[in-house]
Design a protein around this motif. Structure first.
Motif, mmCIF file in Angstrom:
data_model
loop_
_atom_site.group_PDB
_atom_site.id
_atom_site.type_symbol
_atom_site.label_atom_id
_atom_site.label_comp_id
_atom_site.label_asym_id
_atom_site.label_seq_id
_atom_site.Cartn_x
_atom_site.Cartn_y
_atom_site.Cartn_z
ATOM 1 N N SER A 125 51.805 27.774 -32.470
ATOM 2 C CA SER A 125 51.547 27.938 -33.907
ATOM 3 C C SER A 125 51.993 29.323 -34.338
ATOM 4 O O SER A 125 52.266 30.189 -33.507
ATOM 5 N N GLY A 126 52.059 29.536 -35.647
ATOM 6 C CA GLY A 126 52.436 30.837 -36.196
ATOM 7 C C GLY A 126 51.572 31.191 -37.381
ATOM 8 O O GLY A 126 50.987 30.310 -38.011
ATOM 9 N N GLU A 140 56.155 39.423 -25.558
ATOM 10 C CA GLU A 140 55.048 38.499 -25.336
ATOM 11 C C GLU A 140 53.870 39.284 -24.781
ATOM 12 O O GLU A 140 54.003 39.993 -23.782
ATOM 13 N N ASP A 141 52.721 39.159 -25.443
ATOM 14 C CA ASP A 141 51.512 39.865 -25.036
ATOM 15 C C ASP A 141 50.529 38.902 -24.392
ATOM 16 O O ASP A 141 50.135 37.903 -24.998
ATOM 17 N N THR A 173 56.395 38.022 -30.588
ATOM 18 C CA THR A 173 57.084 38.563 -31.756
ATOM 19 C C THR A 173 58.500 38.935 -31.340
ATOM 20 O O THR A 173 58.792 39.099 -30.154
ATOM 21 N N TYR A 174 59.362 39.076 -32.332
ATOM 22 C CA TYR A 174 60.710 39.569 -32.074
ATOM 23 C C TYR A 174 60.691 41.082 -32.235
ATOM 24 O O TYR A 174 60.225 41.600 -33.245
ATOM 25 N N ASP A 175 61.173 41.810 -31.213
ATOM 26 C CA ASP A 175 61.216 43.264 -31.244
ATOM 27 C C ASP A 175 62.609 43.692 -31.712
ATOM 28 O O ASP A 175 63.584 43.582 -30.966
ATOM 29 N N HIS A 176 62.700 44.168 -32.936
ATOM 30 C CA HIS A 176 63.991 44.552 -33.521
ATOM 31 C C HIS A 176 64.637 45.714 -32.775
ATOM 32 O O HIS A 176 65.865 45.808 -32.713
ATOM 33 N N ASP A 177 63.834 46.602 -32.203
ATOM 34 C CA ASP A 177 64.387 47.769 -31.504
ATOM 35 C C ASP A 177 65.140 47.385 -30.233
ATOM 36 O O ASP A 177 66.153 48.001 -29.899
ATOM 37 N N ARG A 189 53.305 36.373 -36.213
ATOM 38 C CA ARG A 189 53.435 36.109 -34.779
ATOM 39 C C ARG A 189 53.457 34.618 -34.503
ATOM 40 O O ARG A 189 52.986 33.824 -35.301
ATOM 41 N N TRP A 190 53.950 34.277 -33.322
ATOM 42 C CA TRP A 190 53.803 32.930 -32.770
ATOM 43 C C TRP A 190 52.737 33.025 -31.687
ATOM 44 O O TRP A 190 52.636 34.034 -30.984
#
Length: 195
Positions: free
Chosen positions: A80-81, A112-113, A102-106, A85-86
């Motif tokens: 789910s989102g 993934e946590d 989440t997508y990490d732009h850096d 976040r997903w």
């Protein structure tokens, strides 16, 4: 093969799937892989779980809340989102393991946590299978040095029956196998899909 909708529309939110965001824009994935990463919902199947040996391995797996070993283990994955976040909830025959992604732009990776652990994952696609490698790892916010970084041989693909298949494996330098779980998933009708 299809180009996946990168954005999940649920309950008024637009949530970009981090794995699809990390891949090149026109990547065509097998339908089963695309469905799991772009529709959210509930998926069920079976898997085999193998755990490495030793105290340090056991401690690392406990920290990540990974499941016990088993053969032909029932598995359910709910995705789910919430707009930011997903969330993936994996249920291995009653053993729940939850993570947020989440997508990490850096870094251009998927973060993934899992509780006190954060893993940065780099997806790639070879024309048949989605590969996922570990790019970075922190424990309690402290980075694990590159030479101690676990290696992942994780792949996702579609089998001849049209099912989503997964083979998730991680090994640590000097410790060997941490965990490997492999199996299949299919969507639960009425619980998957865009809304």
């Amino acid at each position: 093969m299809q180009i996946c909708d990168r954005v999940l529309h649920r309950r008024g939110f637009r949530v970009s799937d981090p794995f699809l965001t990390a891949l090149p824009a026109a990547t065509e994935l097998p339908t089963a892989v695309c469905t799991l990463h772009s529709t959210g919902g509930c998926f069920t199947g079976r898997c085999r779980i193998e755990r490495g040996q030793g105290r340090l391995v056991a401690m690392a797996l406990r920290l990540g809340r990974f499941p016990p070993a088993g053969r032909n283990t029932p598995v359910q994955v709910t995705i789910s989102g919430d707009g930011q976040r997903w969330y993936w909830v994996r249920d291995f025959n009653g053993h729940r393991m939850q993570s947020s992604l989440t997508y990490d732009h850096d870094t251009g990776c998927v973060r993934e946590d899992f509780g006190p652990m954060s893993i940065w994952l780099q997806p790639s696609f070879d024309g048949r299978r989605l590969g996922i490698s570990i790019h970075r790892l922190t424990i309690l916010g402290l980075p694990v040095p590159k030479f101690l970084l676990p290696r992942s041989d994780t792949i996702e693909w579609q089998d001849d029956r049209g099912r989503f298949r997964f083979d998730v494996a991680a090994e640590a330098p000097g410790l060997g196998l941490l965990i490997r779980y492999q199996g299949w998933l299919t969507p639960v009708h009425g619980a998957s899909g865009q809304s």
